[in-house]
Design a protein around this motif. Structure first.
Motif, short mmCIF file in Angstrom:
data_model
loop_
_atom_site.label_atom_id
_atom_site.label_comp_id
_atom_site.label_asym_id
_atom_site.label_seq_id
_atom_site.Cartn_x
_atom_site.Cartn_y
_atom_site.Cartn_z
N SER A 30 0.80 -1.22 0.00
CA SER A 30 0.00 0.00 0.00
C SER A 30 0.84 1.27 0.00
O SER A 30 0.41 2.30 -0.53
N HIS A 31 2.05 1.24 0.57
CA HIS A 31 2.85 2.47 0.64
C HIS A 31 3.44 2.85 -0.72
O HIS A 31 3.97 3.95 -0.88
N ALA A 88 -1.66 12.02 -4.76
CA ALA A 88 -0.28 11.56 -4.99
C ALA A 88 0.66 12.73 -5.25
O ALA A 88 1.80 12.75 -4.76
N ILE A 89 0.19 13.72 -6.00
CA ILE A 89 1.02 14.91 -6.28
C ILE A 89 1.33 15.65 -4.98
O ILE A 89 2.49 16.03 -4.73
N HIS A 90 0.31 15.85 -4.14
CA HIS A 90 0.53 16.54 -2.85
C HIS A 90 1.47 15.74 -1.95
O HIS A 90 2.32 16.31 -1.25
N ALA A 91 1.32 14.39 -1.95
CA ALA A 91 2.16 13.55 -1.10
C ALA A 91 3.63 13.67 -1.51
O ALA A 91 4.53 13.73 -0.64
N LEU A 92 3.90 13.72 -2.81
CA LEU A 92 5.28 13.85 -3.27
C LEU A 92 5.85 15.23 -2.98
O LEU A 92 7.01 15.38 -2.58
N ARG A 93 5.03 16.26 -3.16
CA ARG A 93 5.50 17.63 -2.92
C ARG A 93 5.84 17.87 -1.46
O ARG A 93 6.74 18.65 -1.15
N HIS A 94 5.13 17.21 -0.57
CA HIS A 94 5.35 17.41 0.86
C HIS A 94 6.26 16.33 1.45
O HIS A 94 6.43 16.27 2.68
N GLY A 95 6.83 15.48 0.60
CA GLY A 95 7.81 14.49 1.06
C GLY A 95 7.24 13.41 1.94
O GLY A 95 7.95 12.84 2.78
N VAL A 119 6.18 10.49 0.87
CA VAL A 119 6.42 9.19 0.25
C VAL A 119 7.92 9.05 -0.03
O VAL A 119 8.51 9.92 -0.67
N ARG A 120 8.54 7.95 0.45
CA ARG A 120 9.97 7.71 0.24
C ARG A 120 10.14 6.76 -0.95
O ARG A 120 10.25 5.55 -0.79
#
Length: 450
Positions: A313-314, A333-340, A342-343
């Motif tokens: 899921s991650h 997903a875009i917001h998650a990547l911009r705010h770091g 997701v590794r």
């Protein structure tokens, strides 16, 4: 025990795709394990006759008429003389067919059973039960799998679908997933632009791959996130819809259409992105999303078929196969990547631990070990199985099997086996010699210590 195996399918290289990659990688690993493997497919353009690929993998490109999406015209009996010749030339023990929509696969399994060979079938797709195409495909699948020794599916969802479609005993169906060569899909953090979020889509542009969803979602995503860019690779009848969407919304500067991409170039495209978007409407496994995760991309995909089984899921953001939900999931997903949050830098090593073609080959080999121990059915026992396929279909299937058997008898009479030249196997290094060399090196080391 080494086996001589024939992989039969309409779908193989030079056409790119998941089934094609599966057959090639599985065949290569089986050869590494000491087996002899050949591939029987139809001719692609001027690629006809016999070709050799890496590791001594021999491919027979048989010239047959293609009708739709690289599937050959079903002739039932005309393929038998060529097929028998190849089987005898290569001393084949097991015939392994791939893909429900492959006419060559179905015919190869029928002829192999008539010749008394062991057979196996791998299903790579999901089909419905209501539309005319699915009903015909399911009836054909039931005919083929009525007399197959074992069936393999690439996901548990695919297994449930195949068992229902072909009325199979679940104990005769195994689940062996696809895999990827993780070393071929290494991430490169310097390849992607740091100023924009790039979304990559690599897919055949057909309805079942969700191209219509993609056409509807791209303008909305670009409106919500003006800095986002798209890279789309693939070809198909829906390509014209994408081009019209770009013209209508004037998004040529936001969306880059690459056209068809060779499989060896997929990694070079993927590492340019941050998100991989997979809007498929039906999917048994989805090898491409594993490749994307291995390249360090965050995956946005629809929750359909066997896709939820593929990645943890991650690594994924799931959406319903609907326009609104796909746009919402992509935005998250875009917001998650911009705010770091997701590794993605750890994805490659995790995928490398999860999927291995060596493991797939070992599990497939155990299936071969199992089916070689089963006894062959007599013609009467085979006819009883086919007769149970339907009131009218059962009688038609029995007639096909009887004609196939008589054709085999005629071929054995007119073209006996002693008239067919036996093909030489690809030369391999002797394992015994390698072991003796290792023992010699070990003994020299011991003497040096003394």
């Amino acid at each position: 025990m080494p086996y001589n195996i024939a992989m039969a399918s309409d779908f193989f290289y030079p056409q790119p795709g998941g089934v094609e990659s599966h057959i090639y990688q599985l065949s290569s690993k089986l050869i590494d394990r000491g087996h002899k493997v050949i591939i029987i497919t139809h001719a692609y353009g001027d690629r006809t006759g016999v070709r050799y690929l890496t590791n001594g993998l021999k491919v027979y490109y048989v010239p047959f008429f293609v009708i739709y999406r690289e599937s050959t015209f079903p002739t039932v009996f005309s393929f038998f003389p060529i097929f028998r010749n190849i089987i005898i030339r290569e001393k084949i023990d097991i015939v392994h067919g791939h893909a429900s929509l492959s006419s060559l696969c179905h015919e190869a399994i029928l002829h192999a059973r008539t010749m008394g060979l062991k057979t196996c079938f791998t299903d790579h797709s999901l089909f419905g039960f209501a539309d005319a195409a699915s009903i015909l495909t399911n009836k054909l699948l039931k005919f083929t799998l009525s007399d197959v020794d074992h069936c393999i599916c690439v996901s548990h969802t695919c297994k449930e679908n195949t068992v229902l479609r072909a009325a199979l005993d679940p104990s005769t169906v195994s689940v062996i997933p696809n895999a990827v060569v993780a070393e071929n899909f290494r991430p490169d953090p310097t390849a992607a632009s740091p100023d924009t979020i790039t979304i990559v889509v690599i897919s055949r542009l057909f309805y079942n791959k969700g191209t219509d969803l993609l056409v509807a979602a791209i303008p909305r995503i670009c409106e919500l996130h003006p800095s986002v860019r798209f890279i789309i690779g693939g070809s198909g009848p829906k390509a014209i819809d994408l081009e019209q969407m770009l013209e209508t919304n004037m998004l040529q500067d936001w969306v880059e259409l690459l056209g068809p991409i060779r499989h060896e170039a997929v990694r070079d495209v993927m590492i340019r992105g941050h998100i991989y978007l997979h809007p498929s409407l039906t999917e048994a496994f989805g090898t491409v999303i594993v490749e994307a995760a291995s390249c360090g991309l965050y995956v946005v995909c629809t929750r359909v078929g066997g896709i939820p089984e593929v990645l943890p899921s991650h690594m994924t953001m799931f959406a319903k196969p609907e326009e609104d939900d796909l746009v919402a999931a992509t935005s998250k997903a875009i917001h998650a990547l911009r705010h770091g949050r997701v590794r993605t830098d750890k994805f490659h090593e995790q995928v490398k631990q999860m999927y291995s073609w060596t493991d797939v080959a070992a599990r497939t080999e155990r299936v071969y070990d199992h089916i070689t121990k089963s006894r062959n059915l007599s013609l009467l026992e085979r006819l009883k199985r086919y007769y149970g396929c339907g009131v009218w279909a059962g009688k038609l299937f029995c007639l096909c099997v009887i004609v196939d058997y008589l054709l085999w008898v005629a071929l054995c009479y007119w073209f006996s086996e002693d008239k067919i030249d036996i093909a030489r196997s690809w030369p391999k290094k002797r394992r015994r010699g390698m072991l003796e060399e290792k023992d010699a090196v070990r003994n020299r080391g011991k003497r040096a210590k003394r």
